[in-house]
Design a protein around this motif. Structure first.
Motif, PDB file in Angstrom:
ATOM      1  N   UNK A 141       0.840  -1.195   0.000  1.00 48.49           N
ATOM      2  CA  UNK A 141       0.000   0.000   0.000  1.00 48.49           C
ATOM      3  C   UNK A 141       0.876   1.246   0.000  1.00 48.49           C
ATOM      4  N   UNK A 142       0.711   2.083  -1.013  1.00 41.49           N
ATOM      5  CA  UNK A 142       1.426   3.352  -1.126  1.00 41.49           C
ATOM      6  C   UNK A 142       2.941   3.174  -1.210  1.00 41.49           C
ATOM      7  N   UNK A 143       3.386   2.246  -2.020  1.00 43.15           N
ATOM      8  CA  UNK A 143       4.815   2.156  -2.314  1.00 43.15           C
ATOM      9  C   UNK A 143       5.195   3.312  -3.224  1.00 43.15           C
ATOM     10  N   UNK A 144       6.276   4.011  -2.882  1.00 45.21           N
ATOM     11  CA  UNK A 144       6.626   5.222  -3.615  1.00 45.21           C
ATOM     12  C   UNK A 144       8.004   5.171  -4.269  1.00 45.21           C
ATOM     13  N   UNK A 145       8.906   4.366  -3.715  1.00 44.65           N
ATOM     14  CA  UNK A 145      10.283   4.379  -4.196  1.00 44.65           C
ATOM     15  C   UNK A 145      10.818   2.998  -4.574  1.00 44.65           C
ATOM     16  N   UNK A 146      10.382   1.965  -3.876  1.00 44.14           N
ATOM     17  CA  UNK A 146      11.013   0.654  -4.023  1.00 44.14           C
ATOM     18  C   UNK A 146      10.910   0.115  -5.439  1.00 44.14           C
ATOM     19  N   UNK A 147       9.822   0.420  -6.137  1.00 41.49           N
ATOM     20  CA  UNK A 147       9.658  -0.084  -7.498  1.00 41.49           C
ATOM     21  C   UNK A 147      10.756   0.409  -8.436  1.00 41.49           C
ATOM     22  N   UNK A 148      11.394   1.529  -8.074  1.00 43.06           N
ATOM     23  CA  UNK A 148      12.431   2.060  -8.948  1.00 43.06           C
ATOM     24  C   UNK A 148      13.696   1.206  -8.925  1.00 43.06           C
ATOM     25  N   UNK A 149      13.812   0.314  -7.952  1.00 45.12           N
ATOM     26  CA  UNK A 149      14.909  -0.654  -7.980  1.00 45.12           C
ATOM     27  C   UNK A 149      14.765  -1.544  -9.208  1.00 45.12           C
ATOM     28  N   UNK A 150      13.547  -2.027  -9.445  1.00 45.25           N
ATOM     29  CA  UNK A 150      13.295  -2.859 -10.625  1.00 45.25           C
ATOM     30  C   UNK A 150      13.425  -2.021 -11.892  1.00 45.25           C
ATOM     31  N   UNK A 151      12.904  -0.799 -11.862  1.00 54.22           N
ATOM     32  CA  UNK A 151      13.023   0.080 -13.029  1.00 54.22           C
ATOM     33  C   UNK A 151      14.495   0.280 -13.398  1.00 54.22           C
ATOM     34  N   UNK A 152      15.333   0.448 -12.381  1.00 51.89           N
ATOM     35  CA  UNK A 152      16.757   0.680 -12.622  1.00 51.89           C
ATOM     36  C   UNK A 152      17.405  -0.529 -13.291  1.00 51.89           C
ATOM     37  N   UNK A 153      17.091  -1.719 -12.804  1.00 53.61           N
ATOM     38  CA  UNK A 153      17.644  -2.925 -13.420  1.00 53.61           C
ATOM     39  C   UNK A 153      17.200  -3.020 -14.877  1.00 53.61           C
ATOM     40  N   UNK A 154      15.957  -2.663 -15.131  1.00 48.67           N
ATOM     41  CA  UNK A 154      15.458  -2.683 -16.511  1.00 48.67           C
ATOM     42  C   UNK A 154      16.241  -1.720 -17.395  1.00 48.67           C
ATOM     43  N   UNK A 155      16.657  -0.585 -16.826  1.00 48.68           N
ATOM     44  CA  UNK A 155      17.426   0.384 -17.609  1.00 48.68           C
ATOM     45  C   UNK A 155      18.821  -0.137 -17.932  1.00 48.68           C
ATOM     46  N   UNK A 156      19.345  -1.052 -17.109  1.00 48.88           N
ATOM     47  CA  UNK A 156      20.666  -1.621 -17.368  1.00 48.88           C
ATOM     48  C   UNK A 156      20.635  -2.633 -18.507  1.00 48.88           C
ATOM     49  N   UNK A 157      19.506  -3.304 -18.675  1.00 49.77           N
ATOM     50  CA  UNK A 157      19.370  -4.307 -19.740  1.00 49.77           C
ATOM     51  C   UNK A 157      17.963  -4.209 -20.327  1.00 49.77           C
ATOM     52  N   UNK A 158      17.713  -3.183 -21.147  1.00 46.25           N
ATOM     53  CA  UNK A 158      16.354  -2.971 -21.676  1.00 46.25           C
ATOM     54  C   UNK A 158      15.838  -4.141 -22.505  1.00 46.25           C
ATOM     55  N   UNK A 159      16.705  -4.746 -23.290  1.00 48.01           N
ATOM     56  CA  UNK A 159      16.259  -5.780 -24.215  1.00 48.01           C
ATOM     57  C   UNK A 159      15.728  -7.003 -23.479  1.00 48.01           C
ATOM     58  N   UNK A 160      16.388  -7.390 -22.408  1.00 52.22           N
ATOM     59  CA  UNK A 160      15.959  -8.576 -21.665  1.00 52.22           C
ATOM     60  C   UNK A 160      15.092  -8.200 -20.461  1.00 52.22           C
ATOM     61  N   UNK A 161      15.697  -7.502 -19.507  1.00 56.88           N
ATOM     62  CA  UNK A 161      14.975  -7.166 -18.276  1.00 56.88           C
ATOM     63  C   UNK A 161      13.844  -6.176 -18.534  1.00 56.88           C
ATOM     64  N   UNK A 162      14.132  -5.143 -19.322  1.00 55.17           N
ATOM     65  CA  UNK A 162      13.135  -4.096 -19.548  1.00 55.17           C
ATOM     66  C   UNK A 162      11.857  -4.616 -20.172  1.00 55.17           C
ATOM     67  N   UNK A 163      11.988  -5.395 -21.217  1.00 56.18           N
ATOM     68  CA  UNK A 163      10.809  -5.919 -21.906  1.00 56.18           C
ATOM     69  C   UNK A 163      10.124  -7.023 -21.094  1.00 56.18           C
ATOM     70  N   UNK A 164      10.918  -7.810 -20.391  1.00 57.12           N
ATOM     71  CA  UNK A 164      10.325  -8.893 -19.600  1.00 57.12           C
ATOM     72  C   UNK A 164       9.466  -8.341 -18.469  1.00 57.12           C
ATOM     73  N   UNK A 165       9.920  -7.263 -17.850  1.00 58.46           N
ATOM     74  CA  UNK A 165       9.152  -6.663 -16.759  1.00 58.46           C
ATOM     75  C   UNK A 165       7.823  -6.118 -17.268  1.00 58.46           C
ATOM     76  N   UNK A 166       7.861  -5.422 -18.404  1.00 65.10           N
ATOM     77  CA  UNK A 166       6.621  -4.891 -18.977  1.00 65.10           C
ATOM     78  C   UNK A 166       5.662  -6.016 -19.343  1.00 65.10           C
ATOM     79  N   UNK A 167       6.187  -7.088 -19.907  1.00 64.01           N
ATOM     80  CA  UNK A 167       5.344  -8.227 -20.282  1.00 64.01           C
ATOM     81  C   UNK A 167       4.719  -8.880 -19.056  1.00 64.01           C
ATOM     82  N   UNK A 168       5.487  -8.964 -17.963  1.00 63.98           N
ATOM     83  CA  UNK A 168       4.952  -9.556 -16.739  1.00 63.98           C
ATOM     84  C   UNK A 168       3.782  -8.734 -16.201  1.00 63.98           C
ATOM     85  N   UNK A 169       3.933  -7.408 -16.189  1.00 68.52           N
ATOM     86  CA  UNK A 169       2.862  -6.548 -15.698  1.00 68.52           C
ATOM     87  C   UNK A 169       1.621  -6.658 -16.579  1.00 68.52           C
ATOM     88  N   UNK A 170       1.831  -6.672 -17.893  1.00 70.62           N
ATOM     89  CA  UNK A 170       0.697  -6.794 -18.809  1.00 70.62           C
ATOM     90  C   UNK A 170      -0.008  -8.134 -18.627  1.00 70.62           C
TER      91      UNK A 170
END
Length: 524
Positions: free
Chosen positions: A412-441
């Protein structure tokens, strides 16, 4: 867990009454342990007295302590958990931080031998070693000095080596170690240096030899603690930013040129017009994290420059032709940073370098919980960066995804922790970045719980709107899949308008509406 006994109840013999030489003590320990089983505790109490005395040891006392520990190591098979309760209590109460290298080595060797001697002592030894993840309170200030940092390295190197040695001897130890580490993990009210150094040890285990066995649990526990801190911070204490700005490019609020300086420099209009094409950029001392102050005018941050420095900067910017190309001028600021003015034939760059403490204070206003969260986030992101450099990012990312799914998504009301995952996605957009978006969808379209589906699509919108590292074509594809789902949902309904019953559908529509403008207007 462990054996506990108050010192004042033990009736220990003081050091001055101990008369054993080194060689006598080595041969005498086994007899002392045997005699204690029969009720004769005189020599046993003398042995415990040697271990109990730990402050301001003279060289001969240090030698006696080392010899005693080594002698006990050779007699661990004679140690009894009931009759030698005070001895075990004393050993497990010893802190490596209080001793020099010789005592550290002898104590670590004893704990390793004791753990290997009998299964009943394994948890006791692991608990003692894990307790040394954090120093005593008296050491906190010294950790800022070279001497304290050296002691920290000495202690933690030995602790992690001992844990590895015990795991090599007893293959099932990592699973028992996990529980002890989680149970001992400091809560959110623990002092910042202690919780930071504990998490540092957890991440060291994750990247060490036992990482394959305990790494997943360490990552999960760290993410859980980040969430615990995150939800403690009220929204009203957070400086709001523009949600359309990219990850790690968030700006602080714009600040106008202070009237304090204008009245001393005269022509404010002329100054503003001359500086209309410049930005003042702030950079953290510890990295390349840039933050911009101001958009169309030169800005100051709470008057960081004195009057003379401000006049000098103003004069240089108003008449740059008077300054030689490639000159670089530095000005100290009251916050411990500095302002750098560099010029060339074609442009003028103004950079304000600020210490991390200033930005943290400005963002969180001294909130202690927020400061702990900030320190742990920095530590976690640096660890993830090292994982990427070491080629282990995909492996760690799988743990992060599981943690996000189980903890962050439903928090409830997470404000910052999700950016840890966002950051990892920025390090490897092709694998991590797209996989994270697909998981959410996938969660949004297929999960059975409405709350999880609504949370997933909200995170998806937040992620895609900020993730400039993802190609627009991929974002468009994700948006198209959401639109198709919403369209299919409409076709399957009877046309009634019921926001509560169709809340998942309306959440999806809202995301489609939010994501469309960034695709129409190309992202910078």
């Amino acid at each position: 867990m462990g054996v506990q006994l108050a010192a004042e109840q033990a009736g220990f013999v003081e050091m001055e009454n101990v008369i054993f030489t080194d060689s006598e003590l080595v041969h005498h320990v086994r007899d002392a342990l045997r005699a204690a089983l029969l009720g004769d505790t005189d020599n046993y109490n003398q042995l415990v007295g040697v271990l109990h005395h730990s402050e301001r040891l003279a060289p001969d006392e240090v030698a006696l302590l080392v010899t005693s520990l080594k002698a006990i190591t050779g007699a661990v098979s004679y140690v009894d958990v009931v009759h030698h309760h005070s001895l075990l209590s004393c050993i497990c109460g010893m802190s490596l931080w209080n001793y020099g290298p010789d005592v550290m080595d002898a104590l670590v060797e004893l704990m390793t031998s004791l753990a290997a001697s009998s299964g009943k002592y394994v948890d006791l030894c692991l608990d003692m070693l894990v307790s040394n993840f954090m120093p005593p309170y008296s050491f906190l200030e010294s950790l800022k000095e070279p001497r304290g940092i050296a002691r920290k390295d000495q202690v933690l190197d030995r602790v992690h080596l001992a844990l590895k040695d015990i795991a090599d001897l007893l293959p099932l130890i990592p699973w028992r170690l996990e529980k002890i580490i989680i149970d001992r993990m400091p809560n959110i009210y623990t002092k910042e240096p202690l919780i930071v150094i504990y998490v540092e040890n957890m991440l060291r285990l994750e990247s060490g030899p036992m990482g394959e066995l305990v790494g997943s649990m360490m990552i999960t526990a760290v993410m859980d603690r980040l969430i615990d801190l995150d939800v403690e911070i009220p929204w009203e204490e957070i400086l709001q930013d523009d949600s359309n700005k990219g990850i790690f490019e968030m700006e602080l609020e714009d600040l106008e040129v202070s009237a304090y300086y204008a009245e001393n420099d005269g022509d404010e209009d002329r100054l503003s017009k001359s500086l209309s094409n410049f930005k003042l950029k702030a950079k953290l001392d510890s990295g390349n994290d840039w933050r911009c102050f101001g958009k169309d005018t030169f800005s100051t941050v709470d008057k960081p420059l004195d009057r003379q420095a401000y006049r000098t900067v103003s004069a240089l910017l108003l008449a740059p032709s008077r300054v030689r190309p490639d000159d670089c001028v530095y000005f100290p600021t009251q916050y411990g940073g500095r302002l750098t003015l560099s010029l060339s034939y074609t442009e003028i760059n103004v950079e304000l370098q600020l210490p991390r403490e200033f930005l943290r204070q400005r963002l969180f206003g001294g909130n202690l919980v927020a400061e702990k969260l900030d320190s742990l986030l920095v530590l976690t992101l640096e660890h993830l960066k090292s994982c990427n450099d070491g080629g282990r990012l995909i492996q760690v990312f799988e743990c992060l995804l599981q943690s996000f799914d189980k903890t962050v998504l439903t928090a409830y009301k997470s404000k910052f922790t999700q950016f840890v995952v966002f950051y990892v996605c920025s390090l490897d957009p092709e694998n991590c970045g797209k996989k994270f978006a697909s998981m959410l969808a996938n969660i949004f379209m297929n999960d059975v719980y409405a709350e999880r589906r609504m949370s997933a699509v909200a995170y998806l919108a937040s992620y895609l709107s900020r993730a400039k590292f993802l190609p627009p074509s991929y974002v468009a594809t994700m948006l198209e899949s959401l639109v198709d789902w919403c369209s299919d949902y409409c076709k399957s309904q009877d046309g009634d308008v019921n926001p509560k019953a169709h809340r998942v559908f309306y959440s999806g529509c809202q995301v489609c509406d939010d994501l469309t403008p960034p695709l129409i207007i190309p992202r910078a």
